[in-house]
Design a protein around this motif. Structure first.
Motif, mmCIF file in Angstrom:
data_model
loop_
_atom_site.group_PDB
_atom_site.id
_atom_site.type_symbol
_atom_site.label_atom_id
_atom_site.label_comp_id
_atom_site.label_asym_id
_atom_site.label_seq_id
_atom_site.Cartn_x
_atom_site.Cartn_y
_atom_site.Cartn_z
ATOM 1 N N THR A 159 84.389 43.765 62.719
ATOM 2 C CA THR A 159 85.796 44.097 62.897
ATOM 3 C C THR A 159 85.967 45.615 62.837
ATOM 4 N N ARG A 163 90.022 45.146 66.603
ATOM 5 C CA ARG A 163 89.155 44.392 67.513
ATOM 6 C C ARG A 163 88.163 43.577 66.697
ATOM 7 N N VAL A 165 89.694 35.114 66.443
ATOM 8 C CA VAL A 165 91.037 35.638 66.625
ATOM 9 C C VAL A 165 91.366 36.541 65.447
ATOM 10 N N THR A 166 92.040 37.636 65.719
ATOM 11 C CA THR A 166 92.510 38.526 64.666
ATOM 12 C C THR A 166 93.868 39.086 65.062
ATOM 13 N N ARG A 167 94.635 39.449 64.076
ATOM 14 C CA ARG A 167 95.938 40.068 64.350
ATOM 15 C C ARG A 167 95.844 41.586 64.332
ATOM 16 N N HIS A 168 94.762 42.121 63.794
ATOM 17 C CA HIS A 168 94.649 43.565 63.608
ATOM 18 C C HIS A 168 93.289 44.059 64.087
#
Length: 143
Positions: A111, A8, A3-6
């Motif tokens: 990322t 891909r 999971v990431t907020r910023h």
């Protein structure tokens, strides 16, 4: 799962004890000449470890682009050491990270933006107590 907020994210995890023939790195569809050279002359055990590092990084790149294994992996050059941003086919960059995983797993995380911190949590205890979900027959067992 990641999971990431910023941006891909793409993740690949493999078993480090997986039996792999290091000669597979000569397959020109997947590896560049420089990547193949990274394996040249290594003892078999070291070559397998290096191959898994290269492969997990390539798969993570394929996943971060959304193309998976349909991405022309030979067009993306990764290294087994600490990496600078990787140029993506068609433009853009990805940053590769090597999360610290519990044995016997190795993995890579890609990322589309630099990441300052990665947190790894194991889902295995939860899965062992909750798999398979009620009403789902997958034929898979964990243990």
């Amino acid at each position: 799962m990641a999971v990431t907020r910023h941006g891909r994210i793409g993740v690949d995890v493999e078993r480090a004890d997986r039996v792999i023939d290091p000669r597979l790195v000569t397959l020109p569809a997947f590896f560049t000449a420089a990547e193949s050279d990274q394996l040249a002359g290594l003892p078999e055990r070291a070559a397998r470890a290096r191959l898994l590092t290269l492969w997990t990084r390539k798969e993570a790149i394929g996943k971060v682009t959304g193309h998976g294994l349909s991405l022309a992996l030979r067009g993306v050059e990764v290294s087994a050491g600490p990496s600078a941003p990787v140029a993506l086919p068609g433009g853009g960059k990805a940053w590769l990270h090597r999360p610290v995983l519990s044995a016997p797993y190795v993995g890579a995380l890609a990322t589309t933006r630099p990441v300052a911190r990665i947190v790894v949590r194991s889902a295995v205890p939860w899965l062992q107590n909750n798999w398979p979900p009620r009403g789902l027959n997958t034929g898979m067992t964990l243990g």
